[in-house]
Design a protein around this motif. Structure first.
Motif, PDB file in Angstrom:
ATOM      1  N   SER A  22      32.470  40.718  40.823  1.00 41.69           N
ATOM      2  CA  SER A  22      32.053  41.554  39.689  1.00 41.69           C
ATOM      3  C   SER A  22      32.586  41.023  38.361  1.00 41.69           C
ATOM      4  O   SER A  22      32.689  41.774  37.383  1.00 41.69           O
ATOM      5  N   GLU A  23      32.911  39.726  38.338  1.00 40.88           N
ATOM      6  CA  GLU A  23      33.395  39.072  37.120  1.00 40.88           C
ATOM      7  C   GLU A  23      34.596  39.797  36.527  1.00 40.88           C
ATOM      8  O   GLU A  23      34.714  39.975  35.316  1.00 40.88           O
ATOM      9  N   ARG A  24      35.500  40.266  37.426  1.00 43.21           N
ATOM     10  CA  ARG A  24      36.752  40.934  37.051  1.00 43.21           C
ATOM     11  C   ARG A  24      36.515  42.175  36.194  1.00 43.21           C
ATOM     12  O   ARG A  24      37.357  42.579  35.409  1.00 43.21           O
ATOM     13  N   PHE A  25      35.319  42.748  36.330  1.00 44.26           N
ATOM     14  CA  PHE A  25      34.943  43.968  35.611  1.00 44.26           C
ATOM     15  C   PHE A  25      35.144  43.825  34.104  1.00 44.26           C
ATOM     16  O   PHE A  25      35.425  44.797  33.405  1.00 44.26           O
ATOM     17  N   GLY A  26      34.994  42.601  33.626  1.00 46.57           N
ATOM     18  CA  GLY A  26      35.105  42.357  32.192  1.00 46.57           C
ATOM     19  C   GLY A  26      36.463  42.731  31.611  1.00 46.57           C
ATOM     20  O   GLY A  26      36.566  43.053  30.426  1.00 46.57           O
ATOM     21  N   GLY A  27      37.496  42.723  32.442  1.00 42.98           N
ATOM     22  CA  GLY A  27      38.825  43.082  31.982  1.00 42.98           C
ATOM     23  C   GLY A  27      39.091  44.576  32.027  1.00 42.98           C
ATOM     24  O   GLY A  27      40.158  45.035  31.653  1.00 42.98           O
ATOM     25  N   GLY A  28      38.122  45.327  32.477  1.00 40.45           N
ATOM     26  CA  GLY A  28      38.285  46.775  32.550  1.00 40.45           C
ATOM     27  C   GLY A  28      38.286  47.280  33.972  1.00 40.45           C
ATOM     28  O   GLY A  28      39.001  46.770  34.821  1.00 40.45           O
ATOM     29  N   SER A  29      37.438  48.250  34.215  1.00 46.70           N
ATOM     30  CA  SER A  29      37.368  48.907  35.514  1.00 46.70           C
ATOM     31  C   SER A  29      35.900  49.153  35.842  1.00 46.70           C
ATOM     32  O   SER A  29      35.066  49.222  34.932  1.00 46.70           O
ATOM     33  N   PRO A  30      35.562  49.313  37.121  1.00 45.36           N
ATOM     34  CA  PRO A  30      34.186  49.642  37.467  1.00 45.36           C
ATOM     35  C   PRO A  30      33.806  51.066  37.059  1.00 45.36           C
ATOM     36  O   PRO A  30      32.648  51.452  37.123  1.00 45.36           O
ATOM     37  N   HIS A  31      34.776  51.848  36.632  1.00 39.76           N
ATOM     38  CA  HIS A  31      34.562  53.235  36.208  1.00 39.76           C
ATOM     39  C   HIS A  31      34.981  53.338  34.740  1.00 39.76           C
ATOM     40  O   HIS A  31      36.013  52.787  34.354  1.00 39.76           O
ATOM     41  N   PRO A  32      34.221  54.052  33.916  1.00 34.97           N
ATOM     42  CA  PRO A  32      34.516  54.066  32.477  1.00 34.97           C
ATOM     43  C   PRO A  32      35.877  54.640  32.087  1.00 34.97           C
ATOM     44  O   PRO A  32      36.423  54.279  31.049  1.00 34.97           O
ATOM     45  N   THR A  33      36.462  55.512  32.902  1.00 29.87           N
ATOM     46  CA  THR A  33      37.734  56.125  32.509  1.00 29.87           C
ATOM     47  C   THR A  33      38.862  55.901  33.515  1.00 29.87           C
ATOM     48  O   THR A  33      40.006  56.231  33.225  1.00 29.87           O
ATOM     49  N   ALA A  34      38.566  55.359  34.673  1.00 30.70           N
ATOM     50  CA  ALA A  34      39.569  55.226  35.741  1.00 30.70           C
ATOM     51  C   ALA A  34      40.291  53.889  35.670  1.00 30.70           C
ATOM     52  O   ALA A  34      39.694  52.860  35.365  1.00 30.70           O
ATOM     53  N   ARG A  35      41.555  53.915  35.994  1.00 28.74           N
ATOM     54  CA  ARG A  35      42.350  52.690  36.078  1.00 28.74           C
ATOM     55  C   ARG A  35      42.017  51.958  37.369  1.00 28.74           C
ATOM     56  O   ARG A  35      41.698  52.586  38.387  1.00 28.74           O
ATOM     57  N   LEU A  36      42.113  50.635  37.357  1.00 31.10           N
ATOM     58  CA  LEU A  36      41.763  49.788  38.500  1.00 31.10           C
ATOM     59  C   LEU A  36      43.006  49.191  39.130  1.00 31.10           C
ATOM     60  O   LEU A  36      43.867  48.634  38.445  1.00 31.10           O
ATOM     61  N   PHE A  37      43.089  49.271  40.461  1.00 30.21           N
ATOM     62  CA  PHE A  37      44.136  48.636  41.243  1.00 30.21           C
ATOM     63  C   PHE A  37      43.458  47.612  42.148  1.00 30.21           C
ATOM     64  O   PHE A  37      42.589  47.968  42.944  1.00 30.21           O
ATOM     65  N   VAL A  38      43.826  46.343  41.998  1.00 28.19           N
ATOM     66  CA  VAL A  38      43.199  45.244  42.743  1.00 28.19           C
ATOM     67  C   VAL A  38      44.121  44.869  43.897  1.00 28.19           C
ATOM     68  O   VAL A  38      45.271  44.477  43.687  1.00 28.19           O
ATOM     69  N   LEU A  39      43.604  44.974  45.115  1.00 27.19           N
ATOM     70  CA  LEU A  39      44.361  44.647  46.318  1.00 27.19           C
ATOM     71  C   LEU A  39      44.186  43.162  46.623  1.00 27.19           C
ATOM     72  O   LEU A  39      43.072  42.701  46.887  1.00 27.19           O
ATOM     73  N   SER A  40      45.291  42.407  46.550  1.00 28.74           N
ATOM     74  CA  SER A  40      45.222  40.968  46.798  1.00 28.74           C
ATOM     75  C   SER A  40      46.607  40.423  47.099  1.00 28.74           C
ATOM     76  O   SER A  40      47.605  40.918  46.584  1.00 28.74           O
ATOM     77  N   HIS A  41      46.650  39.382  47.920  1.00 29.24           N
ATOM     78  CA  HIS A  41      47.904  38.686  48.202  1.00 29.24           C
ATOM     79  C   HIS A  41      48.032  37.433  47.343  1.00 29.24           C
ATOM     80  O   HIS A  41      49.037  36.737  47.406  1.00 29.24           O
ATOM     81  N   ARG A  42      47.011  37.154  46.537  1.00 24.35           N
ATOM     82  CA  ARG A  42      47.033  36.002  45.634  1.00 24.35           C
ATOM     83  C   ARG A  42      47.188  36.495  44.196  1.00 24.35           C
ATOM     84  O   ARG A  42      46.663  37.558  43.855  1.00 24.35           O
ATOM     85  N   PRO A  43      47.868  35.726  43.354  1.00 26.51           N
ATOM     86  CA  PRO A  43      47.960  36.110  41.943  1.00 26.51           C
ATOM     87  C   PRO A  43      46.556  36.193  41.331  1.00 26.51           C
ATOM     88  O   PRO A  43      45.672  35.420  41.683  1.00 26.51           O
ATOM     89  N   ALA A  44      46.373  37.136  40.449  1.00 26.15           N
ATOM     90  CA  ALA A  44      45.092  37.285  39.760  1.00 26.15           C
ATOM     91  C   ALA A  44      45.277  36.933  38.293  1.00 26.15           C
ATOM     92  O   ALA A  44      46.182  37.444  37.642  1.00 26.15           O
ATOM     93  N   PRO A  45      44.465  36.041  37.778  1.00 30.52           N
ATOM     94  CA  PRO A  45      44.617  35.657  36.378  1.00 30.52           C
ATOM     95  C   PRO A  45      44.160  36.773  35.436  1.00 30.52           C
ATOM     96  O   PRO A  45      43.297  37.578  35.772  1.00 30.52           O
TER      97      PRO A  45
END
Length: 196
Positions: free
Chosen positions: A80-103
């Motif tokens: 999803s192209e990192r949600f453009g630096g935001g979140s998939p929801h207009p007001t909700a905070r995003l938590f990304v589950l990953s074992h690799r660093p995310a840029p």
């Protein structure tokens, strides 16, 4: 306590993307899974760009209005192209589950490495609202940990024949109880409660 739920558009044969999803390709050639977001004449009260059928808007807005935080998997985040630096929801905070660093994580995005940590942090951020899950891997991990309350399938009448499957292997059966089924143009909304 807030609820944890997953709501995904899915093909009849169980795919949540088309073939070749990824950065630059979005969700692959399965874009038809999301046509019902824009095929109607009723504007979403939560997502400005969506125009759904009246019945889909009722279901979609009720779910979107519940969301206070989102937990997404790394594949969903990248596809999803990192949600453009935001979140998939207009007001909700995003938590990304990953074992690799995310840029380039932003103040609306937090990287977490375990499903329990992700759900706990999302619940805290959501306050009195619910936590939405995005991605088959996230849903599988949350089901395995016994953290999912509801599964909503926006089932699109198409057989994609390939792509990223929604459900991954589970160590045991998960029983669901149908709460509501809403037929709509181009999609059937199936709302299930996880039985414990």
């Amino acid at each position: 306590m807030s609820k944890v739920f997953s709501a995904h558009a899915v093909s009849v044969d169980g795919y949540i993307t088309g073939r070749d999803p990824g950065a630059g390709h979005g969700l692959g050639d399965g874009a038809t899974l999301f046509d019902w977001y824009t095929d109607g004449d009723t504007s979403s009260r939560v997502f400005d760009m969506f125009k759904l059928s009246e019945s889909s808007a009722r279901v979609f807005d009720a779910l979107a209005g519940r969301v206070g935080a989102v937990v997404a998997g790394r594949n969903t985040y990248e596809d999803s192209e990192r949600f453009g630096g935001g979140s998939p929801h207009p007001t909700a905070r995003l938590f990304v589950l990953s074992h690799r660093p995310a840029p380039e994580m932003t103040e609306r995005q937090t990287l977490v490495t375990g499903i329990e940590e992700a759900i706990a942090a999302a619940r805290k951020a959501a306050g009195d609202k619910d936590v939405g899950l995005m991605g088959g891997g996230v849903l599988t991990a949350a089901l395995q940990a016994g953290l999912v309350d509801e599964v909503i399938l926006h089932q699109v009448p198409i057989l994609l024949g390939g792509g990223r499957p929604f459900f991954r292997s589970l160590p045991e059966h998960v029983h669901l109880r149908l709460v509501e089924a809403v037929p709509a143009p181009g999609v059937t909304h199936l709302h299930y409660e996880v039985q414990r």
